[in-house]
Design a protein around this motif. Sequence first.
Motif, PDB file in Angstrom:
ATOM      1  N   VAL A 353       0.842  -1.198   0.000  1.00  0.00           N
ATOM      2  CA  VAL A 353       0.000   0.000   0.000  1.00  0.00           C
ATOM      3  C   VAL A 353       0.879   1.251   0.000  1.00  0.00           C
ATOM      4  CG1 VAL A 353      -1.826   1.255   1.207  1.00  0.00           C
ATOM      5  CG2 VAL A 353      -1.758  -1.257   1.280  1.00  0.00           C
ATOM      6  N   PRO A 354       0.718   2.133  -0.996  1.00  0.00           N
ATOM      7  CA  PRO A 354       1.501   3.373  -1.011  1.00  0.00           C
ATOM      8  C   PRO A 354       1.319   4.161   0.285  1.00  0.00           C
ATOM      9  CG  PRO A 354       0.395   3.059  -3.110  1.00  0.00           C
ATOM     10  CD  PRO A 354      -0.155   2.013  -2.171  1.00  0.00           C
ATOM     11  N   TYR A 355       2.372   4.842   0.666  1.00  0.00           N
ATOM     12  CA  TYR A 355       2.363   5.594   1.931  1.00  0.00           C
ATOM     13  C   TYR A 355       1.213   6.592   1.983  1.00  0.00           C
ATOM     14  CZ  TYR A 355       4.241   8.241   5.911  1.00  0.00           C
ATOM     15  OH  TYR A 355       4.412   8.848   7.142  1.00  0.00           O
ATOM     16  N   SER A 356       0.959   7.262   0.872  1.00  0.00           N
ATOM     17  CA  SER A 356      -0.093   8.273   0.860  1.00  0.00           C
ATOM     18  C   SER A 356      -1.467   7.644   1.110  1.00  0.00           C
ATOM     19  CB  SER A 356      -0.098   9.033  -0.460  1.00  0.00           C
ATOM     20  OG  SER A 356      -0.346   8.157  -1.541  1.00  0.00           O
ATOM     21  N   ILE A 357      -1.710   6.479   0.521  1.00  0.00           N
ATOM     22  CA  ILE A 357      -2.990   5.801   0.728  1.00  0.00           C
ATOM     23  C   ILE A 357      -3.073   5.270   2.155  1.00  0.00           C
ATOM     24  CG2 ILE A 357      -4.438   3.874  -0.014  1.00  0.00           C
ATOM     25  CD1 ILE A 357      -3.324   4.191  -2.808  1.00  0.00           C
ATOM     26  N   ALA A 358      -1.949   4.716   2.633  1.00  0.00           N
ATOM     27  CA  ALA A 358      -1.939   4.166   3.993  1.00  0.00           C
ATOM     28  C   ALA A 358      -2.274   5.235   5.025  1.00  0.00           C
ATOM     29  CB  ALA A 358      -0.574   3.546   4.281  1.00  0.00           C
ATOM     30  N   THR A 359      -1.708   6.433   4.854  1.00  0.00           N
ATOM     31  CA  THR A 359      -1.896   7.482   5.864  1.00  0.00           C
ATOM     32  C   THR A 359      -3.167   8.295   5.668  1.00  0.00           C
ATOM     33  OG1 THR A 359      -0.470   8.951   4.557  1.00  0.00           O
ATOM     34  CG2 THR A 359       0.570   7.673   6.329  1.00  0.00           C
ATOM     35  N   LYS A 360      -3.544   8.523   4.414  1.00  0.00           N
ATOM     36  CA  LYS A 360      -4.706   9.385   4.160  1.00  0.00           C
ATOM     37  C   LYS A 360      -6.026   8.624   4.160  1.00  0.00           C
ATOM     38  CE  LYS A 360      -2.088  12.764   1.417  1.00  0.00           C
ATOM     39  NZ  LYS A 360      -1.923  13.392   0.084  1.00  0.00           N
ATOM     40  N   GLU A 361      -5.999   7.356   3.742  1.00  0.00           N
ATOM     41  CA  GLU A 361      -7.244   6.611   3.616  1.00  0.00           C
ATOM     42  C   GLU A 361      -7.411   5.533   4.685  1.00  0.00           C
ATOM     43  OE1 GLU A 361      -8.086   5.259  -0.341  1.00  0.00           O
ATOM     44  OE2 GLU A 361      -7.238   7.052  -1.276  1.00  0.00           O
ATOM     45  N   TYR A 362      -6.319   4.811   5.006  1.00  0.00           N
ATOM     46  CA  TYR A 362      -6.457   3.682   5.911  1.00  0.00           C
ATOM     47  C   TYR A 362      -6.213   4.047   7.381  1.00  0.00           C
ATOM     48  CZ  TYR A 362      -6.813   0.569   1.898  1.00  0.00           C
ATOM     49  OH  TYR A 362      -7.229  -0.066   0.754  1.00  0.00           O
ATOM     50  N   LEU A 363      -5.321   4.984   7.645  1.00  0.00           N
ATOM     51  CA  LEU A 363      -5.055   5.350   9.036  1.00  0.00           C
ATOM     52  C   LEU A 363      -6.309   5.864   9.746  1.00  0.00           C
ATOM     53  CD1 LEU A 363      -3.179   5.690  11.419  1.00  0.00           C
ATOM     54  CD2 LEU A 363      -2.406   7.884  10.445  1.00  0.00           C
ATOM     55  N   PRO A 364      -7.110   6.747   9.126  1.00  0.00           N
ATOM     56  CA  PRO A 364      -8.353   7.172   9.808  1.00  0.00           C
ATOM     57  C   PRO A 364      -9.273   5.998  10.146  1.00  0.00           C
ATOM     58  CG  PRO A 364      -7.854   8.633   7.984  1.00  0.00           C
ATOM     59  CD  PRO A 364      -6.906   7.474   7.865  1.00  0.00           C
ATOM     60  N   LYS A 365      -9.330   4.979   9.271  1.00  0.00           N
ATOM     61  CA  LYS A 365     -10.169   3.816   9.542  1.00  0.00           C
ATOM     62  C   LYS A 365      -9.604   3.007  10.704  1.00  0.00           C
ATOM     63  CE  LYS A 365     -11.769   3.402   4.762  1.00  0.00           C
ATOM     64  NZ  LYS A 365     -11.815   2.533   3.551  1.00  0.00           N
ATOM     65  N   LEU A 366      -8.266   2.887  10.761  1.00  0.00           N
ATOM     66  CA  LEU A 366      -7.634   2.147  11.846  1.00  0.00           C
ATOM     67  C   LEU A 366      -7.833   2.851  13.186  1.00  0.00           C
ATOM     68  CD1 LEU A 366      -4.356   1.108  10.008  1.00  0.00           C
ATOM     69  CD2 LEU A 366      -6.128  -0.461  10.836  1.00  0.00           C
ATOM     70  N   LYS A 367      -7.875   4.165  13.164  1.00  0.00           N
ATOM     71  CA  LYS A 367      -8.115   4.902  14.400  1.00  0.00           C
ATOM     72  C   LYS A 367      -9.517   4.626  14.931  1.00  0.00           C
ATOM     73  CE  LYS A 367      -4.887   8.738  13.632  1.00  0.00           C
ATOM     74  NZ  LYS A 367      -4.740  10.216  13.463  1.00  0.00           N
ATOM     75  N   GLN A 368     -10.461   4.442  14.021  1.00  0.00           N
ATOM     76  CA  GLN A 368     -11.827   4.148  14.433  1.00  0.00           C
ATOM     77  C   GLN A 368     -12.014   2.691  14.826  1.00  0.00           C
ATOM     78  OE1 GLN A 368     -14.454   5.424  11.297  1.00  0.00           O
ATOM     79  NE2 GLN A 368     -14.178   7.601  11.750  1.00  0.00           N
ATOM     80  N   ASN A 369     -11.312   1.809  14.090  1.00  0.00           N
ATOM     81  CA  ASN A 369     -11.468   0.374  14.335  1.00  0.00           C
ATOM     82  C   ASN A 369     -10.174  -0.334  13.931  1.00  0.00           C
ATOM     83  OD1 ASN A 369     -12.147  -2.312  14.520  1.00  0.00           O
ATOM     84  ND2 ASN A 369     -13.660  -2.270  12.864  1.00  0.00           N
ATOM     85  N   PRO A 370      -9.366  -0.780  14.889  1.00  0.00           N
ATOM     86  CA  PRO A 370      -8.071  -1.405  14.572  1.00  0.00           C
ATOM     87  C   PRO A 370      -8.165  -2.638  13.671  1.00  0.00           C
ATOM     88  CG  PRO A 370      -8.184  -0.823  16.890  1.00  0.00           C
ATOM     89  CD  PRO A 370      -9.567  -0.624  16.342  1.00  0.00           C
ATOM     90  N   THR A 371      -9.319  -3.266  13.618  1.00  0.00           N
ATOM     91  CA  THR A 371      -9.467  -4.466  12.782  1.00  0.00           C
ATOM     92  C   THR A 371     -10.122  -4.141  11.438  1.00  0.00           C
ATOM     93  OG1 THR A 371     -11.637  -5.009  13.718  1.00  0.00           O
ATOM     94  CG2 THR A 371      -9.676  -5.892  14.835  1.00  0.00           C
ATOM     95  N   ALA A 372     -10.208  -2.849  11.091  1.00  0.00           N
ATOM     96  CA  ALA A 372     -10.933  -2.425   9.887  1.00  0.00           C
ATOM     97  C   ALA A 372     -10.365  -3.028   8.610  1.00  0.00           C
ATOM     98  CB  ALA A 372     -10.941  -0.903   9.792  1.00  0.00           C
ATOM     99  N   LEU A 373      -9.063  -3.328   8.592  1.00  0.00           N
ATOM    100  CA  LEU A 373      -8.437  -3.809   7.360  1.00  0.00           C
ATOM    101  C   LEU A 373      -8.303  -5.329   7.304  1.00  0.00           C
ATOM    102  CD1 LEU A 373      -5.588  -1.146   6.966  1.00  0.00           C
ATOM    103  CD2 LEU A 373      -7.958  -1.045   6.200  1.00  0.00           C
ATOM    104  N   SER A 374      -8.689  -5.987   8.370  1.00  0.00           N
ATOM    105  CA  SER A 374      -8.501  -7.444   8.433  1.00  0.00           C
ATOM    106  C   SER A 374      -9.301  -8.161   7.351  1.00  0.00           C
ATOM    107  CB  SER A 374      -8.910  -7.958   9.813  1.00  0.00           C
ATOM    108  OG  SER A 374      -8.079  -7.378  10.810  1.00  0.00           O
ATOM    109  N   ASN A 375     -10.519  -7.661   7.085  1.00  0.00           N
ATOM    110  CA  ASN A 375     -11.339  -8.330   6.063  1.00  0.00           C
ATOM    111  C   ASN A 375     -10.853  -8.039   4.652  1.00  0.00           C
ATOM    112  OD1 ASN A 375     -12.077  -5.679   5.941  1.00  0.00           O
ATOM    113  ND2 ASN A 375     -14.292  -6.041   5.949  1.00  0.00           N
ATOM    114  N   LYS A 376      -9.862  -7.151   4.506  1.00  0.00           N
ATOM    115  CA  LYS A 376      -9.269  -6.874   3.202  1.00  0.00           C
ATOM    116  C   LYS A 376      -7.954  -7.632   3.015  1.00  0.00           C
ATOM    117  CE  LYS A 376     -11.084  -2.129   2.868  1.00  0.00           C
ATOM    118  NZ  LYS A 376     -11.848  -2.305   1.609  1.00  0.00           N
TER     119      LYS A 376
END
Length: 535
Positions: A353-376
Amino acid sequence: MSGPLSAPYVQAQTAAPATSETQVVPPPVFEEPQTPIARAIQAQVSTNLPEGLALYYGERAFAPVWFNENGLTEDAHLTIAAMAAANDHALNPNNYDPLGFIKRSETSQSEQEWAQFDLDLSVQFLRYATHLSSGRVQPNKVNKALNVFPDRPDPKMLFENAEQAVDFGAFLESLAPQTDNYARLKRRLAQYREKAAAGGFTQVPDGEVLKPGMSDPRLEVLRTRLMEEDIIVAGDHTGDVYDGALVEAVKLFQEYHGLETDGVIGKATIAQLNIPIQEKLIQMELNMERRRWMPDDPGQFYVFVNLADQNLKVVRDGKTIHTARVVVGKPYHATPVFSDRLEYVEINPYWNVPYSIATKEYLPKLKQNPTALSNKSIRIFQEGNEVAPTQVAWNSYSGGNFPFRLRQDPGEDNALGRIKFMFPNQFNIYIHDTPSKSLFTRAERAFSHGCIRVSDPFALADVLLVDSDATPGKWEAIRDSGERTVVKTKVEIDVHLTYLTAWMNKDGSTHFRKDIYDRDKVLLEALRRAMTENL
């Protein structure tokens, strides 16, 4: 180039003092000018003259290039005529002042005036040759997303080649790109200029959406408009029902303009029908400039992606052997223009995952739910070690403080799909599969973060890896196994990512595309600024 020839310059015979690190090369020593005109030229050669051009004059003992005792040479007349006809190549003759040179050739009297005439014509010839062969502007200076660096003529070599040309007229013609694509667009530009002079395109009135089988009072105007663009001829369709040849002509028009080819005349089709011909002329002129940036020889085997067209083609030995629809970057993730070479194909790839996508798109989701990316199937690594997402205090991190690497495992949901085509580059751009297949059915396909998603990627693999001794279905079998596999290419395959909004095909069809990245606008402004700038 006719005119008196001089002996080559003589290098100084005494070697310059050398240091332990460098060897100082002595400057050339030229023959003394033999005529008053040559001495006048020598006196007027300034530091503002391009270095190679000054050297060329020195090597010929400052003898004039463009005239002799009988007046202007034939080469001079041909050069001035070519500059006067620069508009044929979508260049502005006023940039080279051909009429001024004609007047000066009739009024110049003193040696100083003729010397200045000769130098000025040389400078303008260099300027014209540069513009014609490699463009009026340097792409990367106009737009940093255009990573194209056309070779500009070396002044000394240009004049030496001109001097040695057996047919100077043919030499002038050879300065332009020697490609069918350029020649076709040049020819079509001339035809559209004739259409503009004859009154341009008829406007089609707005109205309700017109579908096949309907009647409409605008049909006569529509037929006229399509005849003006050479898509239908008189008599192909008559009557007051929108059907048959007229529907097929509208579908062709839609295809030529990158629209949905459904034959339905709605707002988008009406808008394209009513674009003034002057705008299309400008669009063709801009793409003549882009063609000048491109090499005459794109390679024996290459992938050509037109970002504005959102299509890909594979060409081998001059023949298109495969075409495919692609998805390109969104306007705020615009895919850059550059060329590279395909090195390998990866089946069942990881997605780092590119750094920009990881920080701008996925980090906010991880802050809300640490397991948000597990199903991906996205796993998290720090310093090479996998970490559990529930063990990270995500609220402590931000875009400027993110020591993690996110990686998606191979599989059906992988953002890269099941295969990617790698031509490693500084932009981290490549061609790949996608699980989002429905996007390929749309007319406009600018949805990615910059990489190029391709429809039917395994058909593309069969074409590009044809020299890999693969049996039919081999790549699909590897895909189905789930095993991550890297296949290196065995032949040189160039990849060209381009941006063309107007072109003419071999079949005579003329195509225009929406300027999805506003690069036409930027280039037009740059060309207008260049009108008053020097080389």
